[in-house]
Design an enzyme around this catalytic site. Sequence first.
Site, PDB file in Angstrom:
ATOM      1  N   ARG A 148      -4.130  -7.626 -21.226  1.00 51.10           N
ATOM      2  CA  ARG A 148      -4.379  -8.963 -21.783  1.00 51.10           C
ATOM      3  C   ARG A 148      -3.773  -9.124 -23.177  1.00 51.10           C
ATOM      4  O   ARG A 148      -3.338 -10.222 -23.540  1.00 51.10           O
ATOM      5  CB  ARG A 148      -5.883  -9.232 -21.831  1.00 51.10           C
ATOM      6  CG  ARG A 148      -6.480  -9.459 -20.460  1.00 51.10           C
ATOM      7  CD  ARG A 148      -7.990  -9.558 -20.509  1.00 51.10           C
ATOM      8  NE  ARG A 148      -8.539  -9.993 -19.227  1.00 51.10           N
ATOM      9  CZ  ARG A 148      -9.813 -10.009 -18.939  1.00 51.10           C
ATOM     10  NH1 ARG A 148     -10.704  -9.610 -19.835  1.00 51.10           N
ATOM     11  NH2 ARG A 148     -10.233 -10.419 -17.750  1.00 51.10           N
ATOM     12  N   GLY A 152     -12.239 -14.911 -12.598  1.00 51.24           N
ATOM     13  CA  GLY A 152     -13.108 -16.029 -12.208  1.00 51.24           C
ATOM     14  C   GLY A 152     -12.465 -17.387 -12.407  1.00 51.24           C
ATOM     15  O   GLY A 152     -12.678 -18.318 -11.622  1.00 51.24           O
TER      16      GLY A 152
END
Length: 396
Positions: free
Chosen positions: A35, A377
């Site tokens: 990330r 998600g």
Amino acid sequence: MKTIDDFSFNGKRVIIRVDFNVPLDKDFTVTDDTRIVATIPTIRKILNDGGAAILMSHLGRPKKGPADEFSLKHTISTIEKHLGQKVQFADDCIGDGAYEKSKNLKPGEVLLLENLRFYPEEEAGDEGFAQKLARHADFYVNDAFGTAHRAHASTAVIAKFFPGKKAFGYVMANEIRNVSRVLESTEKPVTAIIGGAKVSSKLGIISNLLKRVDNIIIGGGMAYTFVKAKGGNVGKSLVENDLLDTANDILKQAQQAGVKVYLPVDSVNSTEFSENGTTSLTAVDAIPDDMMGLDVGPKSLEIYREVLLGSKVILWNGPVGVFEMKKFENGTLELGNIVAEATAKGAFSLVGGGDSVAAVKKYGLEDKVSYVSTGGGAMLEYLEGIVLPGIAAVLE
């Protein structure tokens, strides 16, 4: 869609919502820097324009206020390594010390603010807290797709304080473009592979995809609910008995929409959920009563191969077996190889959702598919057709 390429940041202080919620080991060393690496091009663009970058993120789930184990200071050395320059740190995200540092930031410099979730106002989406964060900068950039489905202060509320001065960073823009390429594809056929353990977690996705794809391959634990709904014997396999009617309804809706659904035809079974049980290979609808299905068999993979090699666009969300166990990883491994082969022949392939991303990394296939989503998600909700607060806030 406004991205950072639509603006020059010369002389601007830019606050960037990044997703540095990365795993740390017991010595507080970052163990997966994916990330952080992903957002470096966004930071560099702002610095190269002559702007200053103020980074804000959350890390973990702190219960009550500041805690050293959740401090973003542990990420600084990793950020500096990939960015190739020094990163300043404010031990608060609001407050006099933090404002002093952001105010004195010179063009080309970077400041990292302390964990946003040390304040409960972040997750509450508190407008006053968002306004305090906004005081740091002249411009707002959201580059944290992984949190775009959360209506938090730093993702969905802060943008209102930057009218005409807000944009998506490269991570966000790439995620939106690539998921949209699947959902709005004019190239046909489009095939979605939907795996994972439970039908209940994928109902919204399947319903939305029925309007957009030509083929759906259903694998993993969730497939056994569909097989049982059709009258098959699935032994001790994972089944959501309360969703048998729903499974049949999905199959009917697919038929009405002209979408072909491919369930496994054979199953690799075991007497227990471990690598120690007795195994067998049977038809998927004839699993012995004392066994459970834990992977797809070779005949299923042959069918998947034919469908995928004939596809122009492929979405892969979820493994088709218990790939964490070596005995039951073959289906997911071979499926990954087939997706890679289809990609090499010109198909566009998007992999998203935690477990399928983990599988692609495990088998070294990241560079052999078109795009690997970091969204988790957020990606799942986007596939369901849900408007994500973090995206809507920048588009307004």
